[in-house]
Design an enzyme around this catalytic site. Sequence first.
Site, PDB file in Angstrom:
ATOM      1  CD  GLU A 171      -5.560  -4.216 -11.458  1.00 46.34           C
ATOM      2  OE1 GLU A 171      -4.836  -4.976 -12.118  1.00 46.34           O
ATOM      3  OE2 GLU A 171      -5.116  -3.175 -10.917  1.00 46.34           O
ATOM      4  CG  ASP A 208      -4.860   0.941 -12.470  1.00 50.47           C
ATOM      5  OD1 ASP A 208      -4.830  -0.069 -13.194  1.00 50.47           O
ATOM      6  OD2 ASP A 208      -3.819   1.501 -12.041  1.00 50.47           O
ATOM      7  NE  ARG A 262      -3.516  -2.720   0.613  1.00 47.41           N
ATOM      8  CZ  ARG A 262      -4.026  -3.412   1.621  1.00 47.41           C
ATOM      9  NH1 ARG A 262      -3.332  -3.577   2.734  1.00 47.41           N
ATOM     10  NH2 ARG A 262      -5.218  -3.964   1.515  1.00 47.41           N
TER      11      ARG A 262
HETATM   12  C1  AAO Z   1       5.777   0.614 -16.861  1.00 49.96           C
HETATM   13  C2  AAO Z   1       6.989  -0.262 -17.142  1.00 49.96           C
HETATM   14  C3  AAO Z   1       7.769  -0.500 -15.863  1.00 49.96           C
HETATM   15  C4  AAO Z   1       8.172   0.846 -15.262  1.00 49.96           C
HETATM   16  C5  AAO Z   1       6.927   1.676 -15.036  1.00 49.96           C
HETATM   17  C6  AAO Z   1       7.244   3.064 -14.521  1.00 49.96           C
HETATM   18  O1  AAO Z   1       6.547  -1.501 -17.694  1.00 49.96           O
HETATM   19  O2  AAO Z   1       8.927  -1.257 -16.166  1.00 49.96           O
HETATM   20  O3  AAO Z   1       8.806   0.634 -14.031  1.00 49.96           O
HETATM   21  O4  AAO Z   1       6.214   1.828 -16.271  1.00 49.96           O
HETATM   22  O5  AAO Z   1       8.047   3.733 -15.420  1.00 49.96           O
HETATM   23  C7  AAO Z   1       0.761  -0.972 -16.593  1.00 49.96           C
HETATM   24  C8  AAO Z   1       1.819  -1.957 -17.050  1.00 49.96           C
HETATM   25  C9  AAO Z   1       3.160  -1.702 -16.387  1.00 49.96           C
HETATM   26  C10 AAO Z   1       3.564  -0.263 -16.565  1.00 49.96           C
HETATM   27  C11 AAO Z   1       2.487   0.573 -15.898  1.00 49.96           C
HETATM   28  C12 AAO Z   1       2.777   2.074 -15.934  1.00 49.96           C
HETATM   29  O6  AAO Z   1       1.375  -3.269 -16.778  1.00 49.96           O
HETATM   30  O7  AAO Z   1       4.120  -2.550 -17.007  1.00 49.96           O
HETATM   31  O8  AAO Z   1       4.832  -0.029 -15.984  1.00 49.96           O
HETATM   32  O9  AAO Z   1       1.242   0.359 -16.623  1.00 49.96           O
HETATM   33  O10 AAO Z   1       2.974   2.500 -17.230  1.00 49.96           O
HETATM   34  C13 AAO Z   1       0.360  -5.628 -10.180  1.00 49.96           C
HETATM   35  C14 AAO Z   1      -0.735  -4.739  -9.613  1.00 49.96           C
HETATM   36  C15 AAO Z   1      -1.856  -4.462 -10.592  1.00 49.96           C
HETATM   37  C16 AAO Z   1      -1.329  -4.048 -11.962  1.00 49.96           C
HETATM   38  C17 AAO Z   1      -0.391  -5.139 -12.432  1.00 49.96           C
HETATM   39  C18 AAO Z   1       0.204  -4.825 -13.803  1.00 49.96           C
HETATM   40  O11 AAO Z   1      -1.256  -5.306  -8.426  1.00 49.96           O
HETATM   41  O12 AAO Z   1      -2.626  -3.404 -10.052  1.00 49.96           O
HETATM   42  O13 AAO Z   1       0.692  -5.258 -11.499  1.00 49.96           O
HETATM   43  N1  AAO Z   1      -2.418  -3.783 -12.910  1.00 49.96           N
HETATM   44  C19 AAO Z   1      -2.890  -2.395 -13.159  1.00 49.96           C
HETATM   45  C20 AAO Z   1      -3.194  -2.144 -14.618  1.00 49.96           C
HETATM   46  C21 AAO Z   1      -1.919  -2.150 -15.415  1.00 49.96           C
HETATM   47  C22 AAO Z   1      -1.036  -0.987 -14.979  1.00 49.96           C
HETATM   48  C23 AAO Z   1      -1.137  -0.686 -13.556  1.00 49.96           C
HETATM   49  C24 AAO Z   1      -1.977  -1.347 -12.686  1.00 49.96           C
HETATM   50  C25 AAO Z   1      -0.421   0.502 -13.057  1.00 49.96           C
HETATM   51  O14 AAO Z   1      -4.135  -3.072 -15.075  1.00 49.96           O
HETATM   52  O15 AAO Z   1      -2.151  -2.085 -16.803  1.00 49.96           O
HETATM   53  O16 AAO Z   1       0.348  -1.284 -15.279  1.00 49.96           O
HETATM   54  O17 AAO Z   1      -1.325   1.581 -13.235  1.00 49.96           O
HETATM   55  C26 AAO Z   1       1.583 -10.417  -8.433  1.00 49.96           C
HETATM   56  C27 AAO Z   1       0.617  -9.584  -7.630  1.00 49.96           C
HETATM   57  C28 AAO Z   1      -0.172  -8.637  -8.467  1.00 49.96           C
HETATM   58  C29 AAO Z   1       0.737  -7.839  -9.371  1.00 49.96           C
HETATM   59  C30 AAO Z   1       1.521  -8.856 -10.222  1.00 49.96           C
HETATM   60  C31 AAO Z   1       2.407  -8.179 -11.268  1.00 49.96           C
HETATM   61  O18 AAO Z   1       0.843 -11.368  -9.207  1.00 49.96           O
HETATM   62  O19 AAO Z   1      -0.281 -10.437  -6.954  1.00 49.96           O
HETATM   63  O20 AAO Z   1      -0.876  -7.754  -7.615  1.00 49.96           O
HETATM   64  O21 AAO Z   1      -0.063  -6.991 -10.206  1.00 49.96           O
HETATM   65  O22 AAO Z   1       2.307  -9.637  -9.342  1.00 49.96           O
HETATM   66  O23 AAO Z   1       3.450  -7.532 -10.662  1.00 49.96           O
HETATM   67  C32 AAO Z   1       1.436 -15.435  -9.981  1.00 49.96           C
HETATM   68  C33 AAO Z   1       0.835 -14.991  -8.674  1.00 49.96           C
HETATM   69  C34 AAO Z   1       0.263 -13.600  -8.798  1.00 49.96           C
HETATM   70  C35 AAO Z   1       1.368 -12.695  -9.205  1.00 49.96           C
HETATM   71  C36 AAO Z   1       1.802 -13.189 -10.552  1.00 49.96           C
HETATM   72  C37 AAO Z   1       2.845 -12.340 -11.195  1.00 49.96           C
HETATM   73  O24 AAO Z   1       0.411 -15.609 -10.972  1.00 49.96           O
HETATM   74  O25 AAO Z   1      -0.182 -15.882  -8.306  1.00 49.96           O
HETATM   75  O26 AAO Z   1      -0.309 -13.166  -7.601  1.00 49.96           O
HETATM   76  O27 AAO Z   1       2.343 -14.494 -10.438  1.00 49.96           O
HETATM   77  O28 AAO Z   1       4.008 -12.342 -10.418  1.00 49.96           O
END
Ligand code: AAO
Length: 512
Positions: free
Chosen positions: A248, A212, A173
């Site tokens: 989300e 989000d 958080r």
């Molecule tokens: C971009 C670049 C980054 C850079 C950043 C800042 O890619 O390299 O550092 O800019 O310059 C989207 C993209 C990101 C992007 C970001 C900002 O996906 O790549 O970063 O825009 O431009 C977490 C969050 C979840 C999020 C998800 C992507 O909890 O809220 O990551 N989704 C939303 C949007 C998404 C957006 C953002 C949020 C940000 O839908 O489009 O990002 O606004 C675990 C956790 C999850 C976590 C994942 C991924 O999941 O539980 O909460 O999601 O990791 O990190 C197994 C596990 C599962 C785990 C998963 C993956 O399946 O069971 O729990 O493995 O490890």
Amino acid sequence: MRVLLLLAAVGLCGAQYSPNTAYGRTAIVHLFEWRWADIALECERYLAPYGFGGVQVSPPNENVVVTSPYRPWWERYQPISYNICTRSGNEDEFREMVSRCNNVGVRIYVDAVVNHMCGSGAGYGTHSTCGSYFDAGTRDFPSVPYSGWDFNDGKCSTYSGEIENYQDIYQVRDCRLSGLLDLALEKDYVRSTIAGYLNHLIDIGVAGFRIDAAKHMWPGDMKAFLDQLNDLNTQWFSSGTRPFIYQEVIDLGGEPITGSQYFDNGRVTEFKYGAKLGTVLRKWDGKKMSYLKNWGEDWGLVPSDRALVFVDNHDNQRGHGAGGASILTFWDARLYKMAVGFMLAHPYGFTRVMSSFRWPRYYENGEDVNDWYGPPHNSDGSTKSVPINEDTTCGDDWVCEHRWRQIRNMVVFRNVVSTEDFTNWWDNDSNQVAFGRGSKGFIVFNNDDWELNQSLETGLPAGTYCDVISGDKEDGRCTGIEVYVSSDGRANFQISNNAEDPFIAIHVEAKL
Ligand code: AAO
């Protein structure tokens, strides 16, 4: 009278869970990265006629312009201000879309990015979609305005300032998600600024929000800004209507933060849904469709009336977010159509259909190196509009899954059967299954490697029905398969395992 009382009760105690769709409309579509002008047209020419309830739109607020890589889709998740100004269009275009869609009974749901601003390394200058100045280094966003006081930097306990461990609820958080500057949502100023942005959208006429990165905000902090939201615009909604909220929260199990911790605020995105359904249809881990007999809460999913469900989303269709390799997408079209068909036929959850753009998927060491590709665009980076082909599909690289006959007709199916129970389940102990929705609809799947040939109780009135998967009912005849239901409600189904789409769906509005 009973209906009125029921509606009144829903209005009082559970408003944020109700999607505020027009009567009888039960599914929404995510038109990922579409321009507002195209969405306005799509509402009028396609979504309203086929009974879609609404559209989730990409974040409408000003974002950073990323040029390395060139204009990735994810730049829109890095806010610079709350001005309505992105590659999808400006505020006038947004307002026109909202009015035109509402006027034909199609609602707009905004993807609200309020957990954070841009990445800490975004630099300073005016490289934003409306040219607003910002300085990520000093946390200065004058067109909101936010300053260094409004961010969580001091609160995060990790050395890097990043979320390093999802087992630590404080990190999740209070630290930065992927380097994104984390807003201090315990501050009244930040809460009321966010509420101001969302209220601006509510006053324009939107019906609700996808929040989000809700996992990265304390549920109580979210409640504090959600409680400040206005009722919906009475030009289109009855007075006292609360915005629909779906948060989300990625909860696949194994982390201390769960979806249920957010129920007070609204629904949550149920990521287990697509992950588990994908595993079943791919027949991984010995899973079979016959196991779906008790699909829903028994599978560890959140209660149906708290779930926003989907087969894939804009993240997990390209390896971002979570869900893993089992997620089905348009790239696996045959299984994907079955999964979406199953979702739309089944009563569990409030359903969202995905509508994507194609990108040059290319794997190196198991990772798609092109997962960042932005929407189809012109040489100046502006997003292309969506051309419609003569056969009603979309041109350029817009996939438009929502226009695939099988998917579009299952949206209609869901509306037709919405008041009916889950009935007449049948399975062969393997991957041939069928179920009905009372006396209004029936669906049969064959995901085995052999033919299905079976007489089944459909629950439907006798008559000839058009299968809405292989065709349509057009001018009083079927363009695809016909199904004959006899007076005892039974019908014979034959589905080859080599059929283009190995499933059949019939409903009372596609009866001859
Ligand atoms: C971009 C670049 C980054 C850079 C950043 C800042 O890619 O390299 O550092 O800019 O310059 C989207 C993209 C990101 C992007 C970001 C900002 O996906 O790549 O970063 O825009 O431009 C977490 C969050 C979840 C999020 C998800 C992507 O909890 O809220 O990551 N989704 C939303 C949007 C998404 C957006 C953002 C949020 C940000 O839908 O489009 O990002 O606004 C675990 C956790 C999850 C976590 C994942 C991924 O999941 O539980 O909460 O999601 O990791 O990190 C197994 C596990 C599962 C785990 C998963 C993956 O399946 O069971 O729990 O493995 O490890």
